[in-house]
Design an enzyme around this catalytic site. Structure first.
Site, PDB file in Angstrom:
ATOM      1  CG  ASP A 228      23.095  75.682 -21.979  1.00 56.43           C
ATOM      2  OD1 ASP A 228      23.330  76.590 -22.795  1.00 56.43           O
ATOM      3  OD2 ASP A 228      23.360  75.776 -20.776  1.00 56.43           O
ATOM      4  CE  LYS A 271      47.091  88.730 -39.744  1.00 59.17           C
ATOM      5  NZ  LYS A 271      47.146  89.814 -40.664  1.00 59.17           N
ATOM      6  NE  ARG A 281      23.901  77.050 -16.091  1.00 56.94           N
ATOM      7  CZ  ARG A 281      23.407  78.267 -15.914  1.00 56.94           C
ATOM      8  NH1 ARG A 281      24.125  79.178 -15.323  1.00 56.94           N
ATOM      9  NH2 ARG A 281      22.197  78.549 -16.322  1.00 56.94           N
ATOM     10  CD  GLU A 360      28.838  79.106 -21.044  1.00 58.20           C
ATOM     11  OE1 GLU A 360      29.254  80.269 -21.012  1.00 58.20           O
ATOM     12  OE2 GLU A 360      27.652  78.816 -20.838  1.00 58.20           O
ATOM     13  CE1 TYR A 567      24.645  86.154 -21.585  1.00 56.66           C
ATOM     14  CE2 TYR A 567      26.943  86.393 -22.206  1.00 56.66           C
ATOM     15  CZ  TYR A 567      25.982  86.085 -21.256  1.00 56.66           C
ATOM     16  OH  TYR A 567      26.352  85.708 -19.992  1.00 56.66           O
ATOM     17  NE  ARG A 570      21.167  84.112 -23.541  1.00 58.17           N
ATOM     18  CZ  ARG A 570      21.432  84.385 -22.256  1.00 58.17           C
ATOM     19  NH1 ARG A 570      21.895  83.437 -21.473  1.00 58.17           N
ATOM     20  NH2 ARG A 570      21.242  85.562 -21.749  1.00 58.17           N
TER      21      ARG A 570
HETATM   22  P1  FBP Z   1      19.294  78.584 -19.489  1.00 54.87           P
HETATM   23  O1  FBP Z   1      19.768  77.250 -19.015  1.00 54.87           O
HETATM   24  O2  FBP Z   1      18.603  79.352 -18.474  1.00 54.87           O
HETATM   25  O3  FBP Z   1      18.519  78.463 -20.756  1.00 54.87           O
HETATM   26  O4  FBP Z   1      20.566  79.474 -19.877  1.00 54.87           O
HETATM   27  C1  FBP Z   1      21.623  78.925 -20.565  1.00 54.87           C
HETATM   28  C2  FBP Z   1      22.719  79.927 -20.765  1.00 54.87           C
HETATM   29  O5  FBP Z   1      22.572  80.598 -21.981  1.00 54.87           O
HETATM   30  C3  FBP Z   1      24.057  79.212 -20.682  1.00 54.87           C
HETATM   31  O6  FBP Z   1      24.463  78.729 -21.917  1.00 54.87           O
HETATM   32  C4  FBP Z   1      24.949  80.277 -20.098  1.00 54.87           C
HETATM   33  O7  FBP Z   1      25.983  79.701 -19.342  1.00 54.87           O
HETATM   34  C5  FBP Z   1      24.033  81.015 -19.199  1.00 54.87           C
HETATM   35  O8  FBP Z   1      22.757  80.898 -19.738  1.00 54.87           O
HETATM   36  C6  FBP Z   1      24.397  82.472 -19.078  1.00 54.87           C
HETATM   37  O9  FBP Z   1      23.674  83.023 -18.048  1.00 54.87           O
HETATM   38  P2  FBP Z   1      23.381  84.562 -17.895  1.00 54.87           P
HETATM   39  O10 FBP Z   1      22.354  84.902 -18.909  1.00 54.87           O
HETATM   40  O11 FBP Z   1      22.848  84.684 -16.522  1.00 54.87           O
HETATM   41  O12 FBP Z   1      24.666  85.291 -18.114  1.00 54.87           O
END
Ligand code: FBP
Length: 718
Positions: A228, A271, A281, A360, A567, A570
């Site tokens: 984040d 389109k 977050r 988000e 995800y 990440r």
């Molecule tokens: P961290 O702050 O723990 O690094 O996590 C960030 C994050 O990837 C956010 O971007 C996202 O909202 C959240 O984790 C998602 O959480 P989860 O893995 O519990 O679904």
């Protein structure tokens, strides 16, 4: 094999071509595993030492002083290299140590290299040192689930993404019982130090553990992790200590790669509008970086929306000598209008497609939603504190939860001192679609955070956008512009005179590249009326096919494709920047431990500069802490750093918004960031946000967080 014989699968699977093609270790994987990132100059020396710096100062919270007395006076520590050390310092630096490390929170690319860096430095100082990895996050500490890490084990994960080596978890060590168990584990394993790789909440935890285990002699060091990008540390004068948490660069580049591909696709088949929700977050750092990387047509930045004032409403209220509270703070309705405006303007120049990036956490910055989140946080926290079971166990279904809220609303009618949920709140909440009600009532994580990743933010916003576009379509204001040349060609081919029909059909006939069908023409019926009134069509005669074709081309249909980027990014393998950054963080952790530090967070200064200028440091965590409402209680935490609307990066994006919207004839101005590469000559640079923000004179824009910061500070306060 001739191709006519039946396949012998057993033999086929042993075929060298099949074996090679289906083998897991690709050339890229092998290159990653064998790569050792460069070490900062100080780490090339035999020893390191710490030097307290007087150049930074903090405004210490009284509560932090009371709760964290052993570490509150820690200073920023510069890590310096030494070729030699006196006998006793050398002996203490090189003693065999036992160090535990844990990942906490969401995965972030580069975590494995923190472990690798720590391991390499510890083994270099003393081959008898042991590094233990706690399994599946802080639960591993509480339950004493740890493994001794070996050369071979670590080598399998070097420069690779994820936290797969020891996994991660979101448990918070937040009760005296859990604290006692954590302490017991450290004693049982005879640990000298514990390293917590995590976000703001986990580093907060690190500070409390450092305080708790101070007398036991167990040092605790934090590492700033989170995609984040919201751990950015400055001192009280705005001097940057940690410009960015690790993992941010990789995640942003991964998202940007995919979103850039959507820009290409979207401007090819012209389109779809692609709606891309990206993780983050609360803070919109990732969305901001994606905007810089891709130049997508529209990018919402939550912190910018929080600053919004409806000047028209405000002026009207001032004229009438009244107050209009709705003029302050963005509403979902207004936001949908802003998005529609961009869509309609692009359509007018023939571009009924594009890409929108939505962070988000954007809803946290929309006043009306923030109020609900805060109130519901407080209601759930209060329920959990006063009942045996938790709120979600007692009210598993949405209808049960809504009924509980109704009860609270009725109570507010009878008891005037009960204000948390009144009939008005209940009425407004009832108007929200049920999927979103469910989202707002979702279970909070162990830190009390609202689970934005599980709420269909994009659906909420785009639902309103779709509704308003329908209205604009009915009003004849949402139309696809027709290229002038195309119009002429089509009519001339059909033997019709463009000059006769043009002024009847279009609101802007003459001069312009793109022609807009008049707002009053919104159906074949109204088209017929317009032609008849102008004397271009006999009553009941057939509308010329070419004219009908032009009209139909001007009628938009708003088609969307929804994507979520989180995800996937990440879990991406780290960029070279993140590989190098994290490996050096690991080396820095060892230096802090070997020199006796505790309650510090390892960091690297000057990340925006050339690698030769990177400066490893230790940042004191306790002086950074302040009180925030969490789970209904005032709690000491590290402040999340949100996008500074005065920062260079944001101002650049703001001033290029119109260009990137590209609501003008001609090409879009998309940027191709390219994929993340590891092998080959391409150099993965650093986040663009970092480079831009470094342009501001140090301490000038720094530290100012914009008015939105105050909103985040009071998260949880009704
Ligand atoms: P961290 O702050 O723990 O690094 O996590 C960030 C994050 O990837 C956010 O971007 C996202 O909202 C959240 O984790 C998602 O959480 P989860 O893995 O519990 O679904």
């Amino acid at each position: 094999m001739t191709g006519t014989e039946p396949l012998n699968l057993e033999e086929l699977l042993k075929h060298p071509v099949v074996e090679k093609a289906t083998d897991n270790p690709s050339a890229e994987l092998l290159a990653r595993r064998s790569y050792i990132p460069p070490a900062c100059d100080v780490f090339t020396k035999r020893f390191t030492a710490l030097k307290d710096s007087r150049a930074f100062r903090f405004e210490v919270d009284n509560e932090a002083r009371q709760q964290l007395p052993h570490i509150i006076d820690n200073k920023v520590q510069m890590i310096e290299g030494r070729d030699a050390a006196d006998e006793s310092s050398a002996a203490s630096y090189c003693k065999a140590r036992r160090i535990g490390i844990v990942f906490s929170g969401g995965p972030a690319p580069g975590g494995h290299n923190v472990i690798a860096g720590l391991y390499d430095a510890a083994k270099k100082a003393n081959p008898d040192s042991e590094i233990y990895g706690f399994l599946v996050g802080p639960d591993g500490i509480i339950e004493n689930e740890a493994i001794a890490l070996t050369d071979e084990f670590i080598s399998a994960y070097r420069n690779l993404g994820g936290f797969t080596m020891i996994k991660t978890g979101r448990t918070k060590i937040d009760s005296p019982e859990k604290m006692a168990l954590a302490r017991e584990t450290c004693k049982k394993l005879n640990l000298d130090a514990l390293v917590i790789v995590g976000g703001d909440d986990s580093n907060t935890n690190a500070a409390f553990l450092a305080q708790e285990m101070y007398r036991d002699g167990v040092q605790v060091i934090g590492v700033p992790k989170t995609i984040d990008g919201d751990i950015q540390v400055r001192d009280a004068d705005g001097k940057v200590l940690c410009a960015m948490s690790f993992g941010f660069h990789t995640a942003a580049r991964a998202f940007a790669g995919s979103i850039s591909n959507l820009c290409t696709d979207s401007s090819s088949d012209v389109k779809y509008w692609h709606i891309c929700k990206v993780m983050g977050r609360v803070a919109s750092h990732l969305a901001l970086e994606v905007a810089l990387q891709t130049h997508a047509n529209m990018t919402l930045i939550g912190e910018d929306l929080a600053d919004y004032v409806d000047q028209k409403r405000l002026a009207k209220a001032q004229e009438e000598n009244s107050i209009d509270y709705h003029a302050y703070g963005m509403t979902l309705r207004h936001l949908s209008r802003v998005i529609c405006d961009g869509i309609v303007r692009r359509a007018a120049v023939g571009k009924n497609y594009g890409v929108i990036v939505i962070p988000e956490g954007v809803l946290e910055f929309i006043n009306e939603i923030q109020v609900f989140i805060i109130k519901l946080n407080a209601i759930i926290a209060e329920y959990n504190q006063t009942h045996d079971n938790d709120f979600h166990t007692d009210f598993p279904l949405l209808e049960d939860k809504l009924e509980y809220l109704r009860r609270l609303a009725r109570r507010s009618g009878e008891d005037k001192s009960f204000t948390i949920w009144n009939m008005r709140d209940d009425g407004l909440f009832d108007d929200i679609p049920s999927f979103f009600q469910e989202g707002l009532l979702m279970e909070r994580d162990s830190h009390g955070n609202f689970p934005f990743s599980q709420v269909e933010t994009d659906k909420v916003i785009m639902g309103l956008v779709q509704d308003y576009l329908n209205i604009l379509k009915e009003k004849g204001e949402y139309k696809i512009g027709i290229a002038q040349a195309y119009y002429r060609k089509t009519l001339e081919k059909a033997g019709l005179d463009p000059e006769r029909y043009g002024p009847v059909l279009f609101a802007n006939y003459g001069g312009r590249d793109y022609l807009l069908v008049k707002p009053a023409i919104i159906s074949v019926k109204t088209l017929r009326q317009a032609l008849e009134t102008a004397g271009l069509l006999e009553e009941n005669a057939k509308i010329p096919a070419a004219i009908e074709k032009i009209y139909k081309k001007s009628v938009p249909s708003f088609k969307t494709q929804i994507h979520f980027y989180g995800y996937d990014g990440r879990g991406n393998d780290p960029t070279r920047f993140d590989c190098t950054y994290t490996y050096n963080l690991g080396l820095a952790v060892f230096s802090l431990v070997a020199n006796g530090a505790t309650g510090q967070m390892a960091a690297i200064r000057n990340l925006e500069k050339d690698f030769s200028e990177w400066q490893p440091i230790g940042i004191p965590i306790a002086p950074l802490m302040h009180l925030e409402e969490r789970k209904g209680r005032l709690t000491l935490v590290l402040e999340k750093s949100i996008v500074d609307v005065n920062s260079v990066a944001f101002q650049v994006v703001k001033s290029l918004r119109e260009k990137w919207l590209a609501a003008t004839p001609g090409e879009d101005s998309y940027r191709r960031p390219g994929p993340i590469r590891f092998t080959g000559k391409s150099v993965e640079e650093r986040p663009i946000t970092l480079e831009l923000n470094a342009l501001a004179a140090r301490g000038q824009s720094g530290g100012r967080r914009g008015p939105a910061a105050s909103k985040i500070r009071s998260r949880g306060q009704p």
